[in-house]
Design a protein around this motif. Structure first.
Motif, PDB file in Angstrom:
ATOM      1  N   CYS A   1       0.793  -1.288   0.054  1.00 14.72           N
ATOM      2  CA  CYS A   1      -0.077   0.015   0.000  1.00 14.72           C
ATOM      3  C   CYS A   1       0.963   1.329  -0.070  1.00 14.72           C
ATOM      4  CB  CYS A   1      -0.884  -0.109   1.157  1.00 14.72           C
ATOM      5  SG  CYS A   1      -2.194  -1.293   0.994  1.00 14.72           S
ATOM      6  N   ARG A   2       1.836   1.444   0.875  1.00 14.01           N
ATOM      7  CA  ARG A   2       2.658   2.328   0.822  1.00 14.01           C
ATOM      8  C   ARG A   2       3.564   2.581  -0.454  1.00 14.01           C
ATOM      9  NH1 ARG A   2       7.916   2.672   1.563  1.00 14.01           N
ATOM     10  NH2 ARG A   2       8.132   0.562   2.521  1.00 14.01           N
ATOM     11  N   LEU A   3       3.985   1.477  -1.176  1.00 14.37           N
ATOM     12  CA  LEU A   3       4.713   1.716  -2.433  1.00 14.37           C
ATOM     13  C   LEU A   3       3.660   2.346  -3.536  1.00 14.37           C
ATOM     14  CD1 LEU A   3       6.851  -1.529  -2.432  1.00 14.37           C
ATOM     15  CD2 LEU A   3       7.475   0.699  -2.227  1.00 14.37           C
ATOM     16  N   MET A   4       2.246   1.775  -3.469  1.00  9.90           N
ATOM     17  CA  MET A   4       1.595   2.093  -4.436  1.00  9.90           C
ATOM     18  C   MET A   4       1.193   3.555  -4.003  1.00  9.90           C
ATOM     19  SD  MET A   4      -1.018  -1.198  -4.438  1.00  9.90           S
ATOM     20  CE  MET A   4      -2.212  -0.375  -5.638  1.00  9.90           C
ATOM     21  N   SER A   5       1.186   3.946  -3.038  1.00 10.86           N
ATOM     22  CA  SER A   5       0.785   5.471  -2.627  1.00 10.86           C
ATOM     23  C   SER A   5       2.009   6.210  -3.400  1.00 10.86           C
ATOM     24  CB  SER A   5       0.670   5.607  -1.309  1.00 10.86           C
ATOM     25  OG  SER A   5       0.441   7.175  -0.978  1.00 10.86           O
ATOM     26  N   GLU A   6       3.220   5.715  -2.950  1.00  9.34           N
ATOM     27  CA  GLU A   6       4.463   6.558  -3.453  1.00  9.34           C
ATOM     28  C   GLU A   6       4.407   6.891  -4.905  1.00  9.34           C
ATOM     29  OE1 GLU A   6       7.738   4.754  -1.508  1.00  9.34           O
ATOM     30  OE2 GLU A   6       7.267   5.407   0.352  1.00  9.34           O
ATOM     31  N   LEU A   7       4.048   5.692  -5.553  1.00  9.66           N
ATOM     32  CA  LEU A   7       3.960   5.570  -7.244  1.00  9.66           C
ATOM     33  C   LEU A   7       2.778   6.268  -7.666  1.00  9.66           C
ATOM     34  CD1 LEU A   7       5.366   1.967  -7.775  1.00  9.66           C
ATOM     35  CD2 LEU A   7       6.643   4.058  -7.882  1.00  9.66           C
TER      36      LEU A   7
END
Length: 194
Positions: free
Chosen positions: A28-34
């Motif tokens: 979720c954090r990676l998707m948010s950052e991307l």
């Protein structure tokens, strides 16, 4: 992924199949950052349906206040209208009446108009057992404030209740139903195409 229906719950197993293992929170954090977000929840603000038009009729008291315990059938019914996507640029409106988690009435139309609401109430009338007088709870949408709606539910022996403005917690069963059904619809439509 051309259908834009992949959220973290669908991406995580695919990553695991490919040999990448991580926690849901990390994904979720990676998707948010991307900036990766499920398109069904990311449409332009002006494309979002809202049934609230202010006070244009009578707003009913909130009889639930998040404390009403409805464990018996036909004690509290919940209703709402939601916009659903039928295709890339096609939208429809779904009107539902629930008793706990059971759908008692459902109508779909190209417009969130009186006919949509009247058809849903007609279906409910055919399914209500004699001698029951449940509360019917909704948000403060314009169609639930109008005379025709209030007169019809009164003729069915229903007591009207509305959530407070800007607080959907009292109508949580409807919010949950629409969220689940929309997510499930996208998952099923994707499964049929593969």
């Amino acid at each position: 992924m051309g259908n834009y229906t992949y959220g973290y719950r669908r991406i995580l197993p695919l990553l695991q199949e490919a040999g990448y293992h991580m926690a849901e929170a990390t994904l979720c954090r990676l998707m948010s950052e991307l900036g990766v977000q499920l398109a069904m929840y990311n449409r332009p603000k002006n494309d979002r349906y809202s049934s609230y038009k202010g006070t244009i009729g009578k707003v009913a008291r909130n009889l639930l206040n998040q404390t009403f315990d409805a464990t018996n059938p036909y004690t509290v019914l919940h209703t709402d209208v939601s916009q659903i996507r039928l295709g890339n640029s096609t939208w429809a409106y779904m009107s539902i009446i629930l008793d706990q988690a059971k759908v008692l009435a459902a109508s779909i139309s190209q417009s969130p108009n009186k006919l949509l609401i009247s058809d849903t109430l007609k279906q409910l009338e055919d399914k209500l057992p004699e001698g029951v007088n449940p509360i019917i709870h909704s948000d403060q949408g314009w169609h639930y404030q109008l005379d025709y709606y209030r007169e019809k539910i009164d003729s069915l022996g229903l007591t009207q209740s509305m959530s407070r403005k800007g607080n959907c917690l009292d109508n949580a069963p409807m919010e949950s139903f629409f969220t689940f059904s929309k997510s499930n619809r996208y998952l099923k439509s994707r499964a049929v195409r593969t």
